[in-house]
Structure formats: structure tokens, C-alpha cells
Design an enzyme around this catalytic site. Structure first.
Site, PDB file in Angstrom:
ATOM      1  N   GLY A 131       0.800  -1.206   0.000  1.00 57.50           N
ATOM      2  CA  GLY A 131       0.000   0.000   0.000  1.00 57.50           C
ATOM      3  C   GLY A 131       0.834   1.255   0.000  1.00 57.50           C
ATOM      4  N   ASP A 132       0.198   2.388   0.301  1.00 57.97           N
ATOM      5  CA  ASP A 132       0.830   3.702   0.308  1.00 57.97           C
ATOM      6  C   ASP A 132       0.782   4.249   1.729  1.00 57.97           C
ATOM      7  OD1 ASP A 132       2.023   6.011  -0.491  1.00 57.97           O
ATOM      8  OD2 ASP A 132       0.533   6.539  -2.015  1.00 57.97           O
ATOM      9  N   PHE A 133       1.224   5.496   1.892  1.00 58.44           N
ATOM     10  CA  PHE A 133       1.261   6.089   3.221  1.00 58.44           C
ATOM     11  C   PHE A 133      -0.128   6.219   3.834  1.00 58.44           C
ATOM     12  CE2 PHE A 133       5.134   7.829   1.156  1.00 58.44           C
ATOM     13  CZ  PHE A 133       6.073   7.248   1.999  1.00 58.44           C
ATOM     14  N   HIS A 159      13.118  12.497   3.614  1.00 56.21           N
ATOM     15  CA  HIS A 159      14.023  13.277   2.761  1.00 56.21           C
ATOM     16  C   HIS A 159      13.721  13.092   1.267  1.00 56.21           C
ATOM     17  CE1 HIS A 159      17.418  10.069   1.971  1.00 56.21           C
ATOM     18  NE2 HIS A 159      16.213   9.550   1.858  1.00 56.21           N
TER      19      HIS A 159
END
Length: 569
Positions: free
Chosen positions: A451-453, A470
Site C-alpha cells: 500500500g501507500d502512506f 528526505h
């Protein structure tokens, strides 16, 4: 030839007599006028006059042996390569180091005080009719390599820095040096003040062991007075990147040994390269300390062994990334500086995450390159937040957000067998992490989420966010941190691993990575205060921070409300 040999022998005999006559306590004040009292006693306690050195120019080993015999000297073994002097001669005369056959011998001499010393004989072989005659004539006149030397008897870094500072106070100036892997010894050269009461103009401190950390500061001070040389070295940094990348790409380190030399012809056959060209590459790498060259061929050093494939701490993938895709995009750094467009996207037409995701081999290489900097992670498993979680009666769960191939989570689980893990990543990276953690025996304790954040799972006790922020500009960082804050229970901890830009402008790897992130990723490195503000914007608070290797830091973060409650208590 007879006249030349006679003159060389006379020079060597004068050096032998000097070594026999001097001792530590009387020689130091001659070299450094004004040195006396406690500082003289401190140097005498920590240094021992060991030898005087001379560079001679025999036509071959037979002539060198005759010179030694005429001076009453005997050598117990053949000359060994002199990496430091060969490098100095190559730089001074603008000649390839491979053209210079420089050996070193240390025949013994007994001093008038009964102490055993040596005469350090550097021998640059000048065959009859060689074009090296001009170098020999210049060096005889200038005596650049003639020096007196002291062995440091307590090779502690703090002591070594103190000795260097004392010499500087009495007029000695840094004049080069180097690490000789053949002997595992570090050499510090100093120019002597004009007031010195001996014929020598250089002094050497010889320190057993590898002290290249202290040496780096010494050499930097030396080069500060030689701006053209320093700038030239900086300009050729791209050569170093490519040399290391090709060394890794051809798998030359895999065909070499750290314990014995391998003949050039054998290496060339093994890796499918032209012997002459491979030799030039290896001799350049010898200057970088990745290999050494001896009579039995080329030997891999501990530094070079890091470019082997699949070994512990291997940095091969990182060399291939920096010498491959990122090397191409760095060639367009000027485009980024002028326009603000990420150079990687300008060259490849898409963001590097998307580009790597579409190419399985490149994606695997990128994930492996991220793990190559794993030395930064060494202290993380011992962080108090993880230790406390591991001691919880019911066990605890660690959630690694964008955890790559599982390098950091694997280290945490190995250090704390009672912890459970959750790894969130892109689909292709999740599979790599699943294989890695299963192979390490941690698969049964892990849950893997693709998945993603926005998919950060709730219910964790400790969350890890390592080298993620970063990659992004501030607004995307705030979004990521808000996802973390929403998922975290009130008493959970978040550990953020990043490099921090120094607030005082001092040298740091973070400054170099800041340029890399701008050019290749579209992200940036930040100062601690900058991260603190981003955290506050997401409802989080920085509890403390602690240093990590490779100029990294771990930021200990909790929800702002939880920190406020803890303070009131």
C-alpha cells in the site's frame, strides 16, 4: 654509472652515520627549536626516533644490493612496494603511478646509545636509458623524500591528535602522508621550520594500524595550502565513481582474495577484461585503498571487499546505482539548478520511484542499494523505545512504514525475539521483504501490507519511518506525518531515521545528500529545527534525537498530547 653509484652510496652512508649518532631526546629540539620542558618530555615519552629516510635511484635490485653492502647494511627481505612515496612522486612529476617502481627497505642500524634503529631506503628503479633520469636528478637535488622519523608508541587517536598539535605549535606544518596497507601503518609527514638545526626538512610520525580518520584532517590541512591540487582532485571525482562502479559491475572483487594476491592475467580471464586495461583500473583503485599491488599480483583490501556481491555489508548495489542511473542524471545537475526540475525526471521522463517500479531488475538493485547503507541502522534496535516495547508483558508490534526490503525491521526483530513486525511497502518491494525476512527466520512474526502512506495501520506500539521524509518536499512530508499520527495510539512511539543538516555549516554527509536529493529525487535533507516544525504541523512532537553512524540521526517522536501529559506528570 660508476660515478652515479658512488654518489648514491655516499648519500646513503651519510644517512647511516646520522642514524647512529642521534637519539630521541637530543634530536627533537634540533628539529623543533624552542621545544623543551614538559612538552619535550611528553614527546619523548610517546615517540621514539626510529629512522632517517633517503630516496635512491638504482638501475635494478643488483645495484641496490651493492649500495647497501658498501654501507655495511643488509636487508633480510626484498623491497616491498611503497604506496605513499610512489603516489607523491606520481603527483609531483605528473606521471602515472604504474610507471614508477618504488620499493622500500629498512636495514637495521645500531645507534650510539645501543638502540636499534633503521635506515629507510626508498628505491625508485631507473633502468639504463629510462626517461626517469629527469625525475631522479630533480629528487636528488630537492631531497623531497629525505626525512627523519619517529614511531608513535601509544597509537591512540587522542594522543595522535595531541602530538600533531604539539608539532604545529613549534612550526611544523602538515606535508602529506598516507596509509600503507602492506604494513597496516599510517604515516604523517610534516615540514620542519626553517630554524631547524639539521639538514632535514621533513619529519614523519609512523603510527601502527589504520588511522585514516585522523589522517584525513591532517591531509585536508596540507591541501588547504595547495588549492590547484585540491581543485584538480575534486574535478576528477567522477573518475572515482566510475572506477568503483566498473570494479563492482565486472565482479572483480568476487574474483579476488584479501589474503593473497591474484595475477593480473588470471583476473582478466576470470572477469572477461583486457589485462592491460584492467591493470590501469586496478592501479587507480590502489590509490583509493580498494586493492593493493604486490609481487604476487593484486590483493583485495577490507574496503574493496565491501564491493563483493552478496557479502555482509555489501555496497555493490550502491556503487552500481551511483555509477549507473544516478550518474546519468547527475550529469544534468545544471538543469536542476537553472530550472528547478528534477534532473532524473528530465533524463528518464518520470520520477525515479515510478521508473524503478517498471523495471524489476532496477527495482531490485535500488532496494539493495538502500540496504547498502545499513551501517546507519546498527544502533537503532537498542533505542529505548524499542527496548521498552520488547519488555512489555504482552509483547508489542513494530510497524515499518515504507520499509524497503526489510533490512531495518529484520535487525529489530533479530535483536528482540518477542516483538512482532508489520511492513508496509509498494507491492514489488513487499515481496522482496517477505523473502528476506523469511530467509532470516522472521517471516512467521511479520505481517506484510502492500500500500501507500494512507494505509499506515493502527495499533502499533513503535512506528519506524526510515529515510523516507528526505524523499519529499515539505507538504508531502506533512501529509505522511499526519497519516502516521492518525494511525498511532496515544502512547505509541515514532522513530524517524534521517541525516540532519548541521546548523553550523560544518562538513557532513547530509550536505552531500541534500544535493543528491535535489538532483535525483526531488527531496531534501533538513536541519533538526525544520523537522521539529514539520512534526508539530502534524500534531507530533520531537522528544529527543540521538546520532547514528554515517552522519545519521534517529528522532524520537510522540503525539504532542502524549508529550504534554508526560511533562505535566
Amino acid at each position: 654509472m660508476i660515478t652515479t653509484l658512488s654518489g648514491e652510496t655516499s648519500r646513503l652512508r651519510t644517512t647511516v652515520e646520522f642514524v647512529r649518532e642521534q637519539d630521541t631526546a637530543t634530536l627533537l629540539p634540533l628539529l623543533l627549536p624552542g621545544l623543551d620542558g614538559p612538552e619535550l618530555r611528553a614527546l619523548v615519552e610517546r615517540c621514539r626516533f626510529s629512522h632517517a629516510a633517503l630516496l635512491v635511484f638504482p638501475s635494478g635490485e643488483a645495484e641496490l644490493a651493492a649500495m647497501l653492502a658498501d654501507c655495511g647494511l643488509s636487508a633480510s627481505e626484498p623491497p616491498r612496494p611503497s604506496v605513499v612515496v610512489r603516489g607523491r612522486l606520481a603527483l609531483r612529476h605528473r606521471r602515472p603511478a604504474a610507471d614508477l617502481d618504488v620499493g622500500i627497505l629498512r636495514p637495521a642500524v645500531t645507534g650510539a646509545d645501543g638502540a636499534r634503529r633503521t635506515v629507510e631506503v626508498f628505491a625508485l628503479t631507473v633502468p639504463p636509458g629510462s626517461d626517469l633520469d629527469g625525475i631522479a636528478a630533480h629528487e636528488r637535488e630537492q631531497q623531497h623524500e629525505a626525512h627523519v622519523a619517529f614511531d608513535v608508541t601509544a597509537p591512540d587517536p587522542l594522543v595522535l591528535r595531541g602530538l600533531c598539535a604539539t608539532l604545529a605549535r613549534y612550526g611544523a606544518t602538515p606535508d602529506g602522508g598516507g596509509y600503507n596497507p602492506h604494513e597496516n601503518g599510517t604515516v604523517f609527514y610534516f615540514g620542519l621550520p626553517v630554524e631547524a638545526k639539521v639538514g632535514y626538512r621533513r619529519v614523519e610520525l609512523y603510527v601502527p594500524g589504520d588511522h585514516r580518520d585522523v589522517l584525513a584532517a591532517h591531509l585536508a590541512e596540507h591541501r588547504a595550502g595547495q588549492p590547484a591540487e585540491t581543485l584538480l582532485r575534486l574535478m576528477t571525482g567522477a573518475w572515482t565513481t566510475q572506477a568503483l562502479a566498473v570494479f563492482a559491475e565486472l565482479r572483480v572483487p568476487d574474483a579476488m582474495d584479501t589474503g593473497r594476491g591474484v595475477a593480473l592475467a588470471e583476473l582478466a580471464r576470470e572477469v572477461g577484461a583486457r589485462p592491460g586495461n584492467l591493470g590501469k583500473l586496478l592501479r587507480y583503485l590502489a590509490m583509493l585503498g580498494a586493492v593493493t599491488e604486490g609481487r604476487d599480483g593484486f590483493r583485495l583490501t577490507e574496503r574493496g571487499a565491501l564491493l563483493r556481491s552478496g557479502g555482509p555489508g555489501s555496497m555493490r548495489a550502491l556503487a552500481l546505482m551511483y555509477g549507473g542511473p544516478f550518474y546519468r542524471s547527475f550529469g544534468e545537475l545544471g538543469h536542476t539548478v537553472r530550472t528547478g526540475e528534477v534532473a532524473f525526471e528530465h533524463v528518464f521522463g518520470e520520477h525515479h520511484f515510478d521508473h524503478f517500479a517498471r523495471d524489476p531488475e532496477l527495482a531490485e538493485l535500488f532496494d539493495a542499494s538502500m540496504a547498502a547503507g545499513a551501517a546507519m541502522f546498527d544502533p537503532v534496535p537498542a533505542h529505548p523505545a524499542l527496548t521498552a516495547a520488547a519488555e512489555a508483558p504482552a509483547g508489542a508490534t513494530v510497524v515499518d512504514i515504507a520499509g524497503g526490503n526489510g533490512e531495518l525491521l529484520g535487525r529489530v526483530l533479530a535483536a528482540h525475539p518477542r516483538l512482532r513486525g508489520v511492513l508496509l511497502e509498494r507491492p514489488h518491494a513487499v515481496e522482496a521483504a517477505r523473502r528476506r525476512l523469511a530467509g532470516a527466520g522472521h517471516g512467521a512474526r511479520c505481517t506484510f501490507l502492500a500500500g501507500d502512506f494512507a494505509d499506515v495501520p493502527g495499533g502499533g506500539d513503535v512506528y519506524l519511518l526510515s529515510r523516507v521524509l528526505h524523499d519529499w518536499e515539505d507538504e508531502r512530508c506533512r501529509e505522511i506525518l499526519r497519516h502516521c499520527a492518525r494511525a498511532m495510539p496515544d502512547d505509541a512511539d515514532l522513530l524517524v531515521v534521517e541525516r540532519l543538516l548541521p546548523s553550523d555549516g560544518s562538513a557532513s554527509l547530509a550536505t552531500a545528500w541534500d544535493l543528491h536529493m535535489m538532483c535525483n529525487v526531488g527531496g531534501r535533507e533538513r536541519r533538526a529545527a525544520h523537522y521539529e516544525q514539520l512534526l508539530a504541523d502534524a500534531g507530533l512532537a520531537l522528544v529527543d534525537r540521538s546520532p547514528l553512524p554515517l552522519d545519521g540521526h534517529v528522532l524520537h517522536v510522540r503525539k504532542a498530547g502524549a508529550v504534554a501529559v508526560a511533562v505535566r506528570r
